[in-house]
Design a protein around this motif. Structure first.
Motif, short mmCIF file in Angstrom:
data_model
loop_
_atom_site.label_atom_id
_atom_site.label_comp_id
_atom_site.label_asym_id
_atom_site.label_seq_id
_atom_site.Cartn_x
_atom_site.Cartn_y
_atom_site.Cartn_z
N VAL A 179 -0.49 -22.66 1.06
CA VAL A 179 0.95 -22.68 1.36
C VAL A 179 1.47 -21.24 1.34
O VAL A 179 1.20 -20.49 0.41
CB VAL A 179 1.71 -23.57 0.34
CG1 VAL A 179 3.20 -23.47 0.56
CG2 VAL A 179 1.23 -25.01 0.44
N SER A 180 2.24 -20.89 2.36
CA SER A 180 2.79 -19.53 2.44
C SER A 180 3.98 -19.36 1.50
O SER A 180 4.60 -20.33 1.06
CB SER A 180 3.24 -19.24 3.88
OG SER A 180 4.34 -20.07 4.21
N LYS A 181 4.30 -18.11 1.22
CA LYS A 181 5.48 -17.80 0.42
C LYS A 181 6.74 -18.32 1.11
O LYS A 181 7.63 -18.85 0.47
CB LYS A 181 5.58 -16.29 0.19
CG LYS A 181 6.78 -15.90 -0.67
CD LYS A 181 6.78 -14.42 -0.98
CE LYS A 181 7.92 -13.96 -1.83
NZ LYS A 181 9.07 -14.80 -2.02
N LYS A 182 6.78 -18.21 2.44
CA LYS A 182 7.93 -18.70 3.21
C LYS A 182 8.13 -20.19 2.99
O LYS A 182 9.24 -20.64 2.69
CB LYS A 182 7.71 -18.40 4.70
CG LYS A 182 8.76 -18.97 5.61
CD LYS A 182 8.41 -18.72 7.07
CE LYS A 182 9.40 -19.40 8.00
NZ LYS A 182 9.04 -19.27 9.39
N ALA A 183 7.06 -20.98 3.11
CA ALA A 183 7.16 -22.43 2.93
C ALA A 183 7.54 -22.77 1.49
O ALA A 183 8.36 -23.66 1.25
CB ALA A 183 5.85 -23.11 3.31
N TRP A 184 6.96 -22.05 0.53
CA TRP A 184 7.27 -22.32 -0.88
C TRP A 184 8.74 -22.01 -1.19
O TRP A 184 9.41 -22.78 -1.87
CB TRP A 184 6.35 -21.55 -1.81
CG TRP A 184 6.61 -21.88 -3.24
CD1 TRP A 184 7.23 -21.10 -4.16
CD2 TRP A 184 6.30 -23.11 -3.90
NE1 TRP A 184 7.33 -21.76 -5.35
CE2 TRP A 184 6.76 -23.00 -5.23
CE3 TRP A 184 5.69 -24.30 -3.50
CZ2 TRP A 184 6.63 -24.03 -6.15
CZ3 TRP A 184 5.54 -25.32 -4.43
CH2 TRP A 184 6.01 -25.18 -5.73
N ASP A 185 9.23 -20.88 -0.69
CA ASP A 185 10.63 -20.52 -0.91
C ASP A 185 11.57 -21.55 -0.29
O ASP A 185 12.58 -21.92 -0.89
CB ASP A 185 10.94 -19.13 -0.35
CG ASP A 185 10.30 -18.00 -1.15
OD1 ASP A 185 9.84 -18.25 -2.29
OD2 ASP A 185 10.24 -16.87 -0.63
N GLU A 186 11.22 -22.05 0.90
CA GLU A 186 12.03 -23.08 1.54
C GLU A 186 12.00 -24.37 0.72
O GLU A 186 13.02 -25.05 0.60
CB GLU A 186 11.55 -23.34 2.97
CG GLU A 186 11.90 -22.20 3.91
CD GLU A 186 11.31 -22.37 5.29
OE1 GLU A 186 10.68 -23.41 5.58
OE2 GLU A 186 11.48 -21.44 6.10
N TRP A 187 10.82 -24.71 0.18
CA TRP A 187 10.73 -25.91 -0.67
C TRP A 187 11.61 -25.74 -1.91
O TRP A 187 12.30 -26.68 -2.30
CB TRP A 187 9.30 -26.22 -1.08
CG TRP A 187 9.29 -27.18 -2.23
CD1 TRP A 187 8.91 -26.94 -3.51
CD2 TRP A 187 9.77 -28.54 -2.19
NE1 TRP A 187 9.12 -28.06 -4.28
CE2 TRP A 187 9.66 -29.06 -3.49
CE3 TRP A 187 10.31 -29.35 -1.20
CZ2 TRP A 187 10.03 -30.35 -3.82
CZ3 TRP A 187 10.69 -30.64 -1.53
CH2 TRP A 187 10.55 -31.13 -2.83
N GLN A 188 11.60 -24.58 -2.53
CA GLN A 188 12.40 -24.35 -3.73
C GLN A 188 13.88 -24.60 -3.44
O GLN A 188 14.57 -25.25 -4.24
CB GLN A 188 12.20 -22.93 -4.25
CG GLN A 188 10.81 -22.64 -4.78
CD GLN A 188 10.56 -23.33 -6.11
OE1 GLN A 188 11.05 -22.89 -7.14
NE2 GLN A 188 9.83 -24.42 -6.08
N ALA A 189 14.36 -24.12 -2.33
CA ALA A 189 15.76 -24.34 -1.95
C ALA A 189 16.03 -25.82 -1.68
O ALA A 189 17.05 -26.38 -2.11
CB ALA A 189 16.13 -23.50 -0.73
N HIS A 190 15.10 -26.47 -0.97
CA HIS A 190 15.28 -27.89 -0.64
C HIS A 190 15.20 -28.75 -1.91
O HIS A 190 15.98 -29.69 -2.08
CB HIS A 190 14.22 -28.35 0.37
CG HIS A 190 14.44 -29.73 0.86
ND1 HIS A 190 15.48 -30.06 1.71
CD2 HIS A 190 13.79 -30.89 0.59
CE1 HIS A 190 15.45 -31.36 1.96
NE2 HIS A 190 14.44 -31.88 1.28
N GLN A 191 14.30 -28.39 -2.80
CA GLN A 191 14.16 -29.11 -4.07
C GLN A 191 15.47 -29.07 -4.87
O GLN A 191 15.93 -30.08 -5.39
CB GLN A 191 13.03 -28.48 -4.89
CG GLN A 191 12.93 -28.97 -6.30
CD GLN A 191 11.85 -28.25 -7.05
OE1 GLN A 191 10.80 -28.82 -7.26
NE2 GLN A 191 12.08 -27.01 -7.45
N THR A 192 16.07 -27.89 -4.94
CA THR A 192 17.34 -27.74 -5.66
C THR A 192 18.41 -28.62 -5.03
O THR A 192 19.17 -29.29 -5.73
CB THR A 192 17.78 -26.26 -5.65
OG1 THR A 192 16.77 -25.49 -6.29
CG2 THR A 192 19.10 -26.07 -6.35
#
Length: 90
Positions: free
Chosen positions: A34-47
């Motif tokens: 998983v890329s940093k981009k995808a992980w950062d997007e997941w973190q925002a979506h998770q919140t």
């Protein structure tokens, strides 16, 4: 030099995470696929999911739901959205 991974979500070579975000096999899988981009997007979506759906991270069922949605999100599958959320238009 930045470490790159073949991102499971975006199906392209992108910069990876600096370290596994979870302990154990799950963390290693995310770190390697998983890329940093995808992980950062997941973190925002998770919140957003936690807030909009009023999830309680002390509740096992809420944690299972979030884990399942994370797996779907990072795999590029259909995933839960925050109800009533309309993404900003660019």
């Amino acid at each position: 030099m930045t470490r790159t991974v073949m991102c499971r979500k975006y199906k392209e070579e992108l910069p990876g995470l600096e370290r596994p975000p979870y302990p154990g096999a799950k963390g290693e899988d995310i770190f390697n696929n998983v890329s940093k981009k995808a992980w950062d997007e997941w973190q925002a979506h998770q919140t957003m999911l936690i807030n909009e759906r009023r999830l309680n991270m002390m509740n096992g069922e809420d944690r299972k739901f979030l884990q399942a949605e994370m797996d779907k999100f990072l795999s590029g599958e259909e995933y839960a959205q925050a109800e009533g959320y309309v993404p900003p238009s660019a």
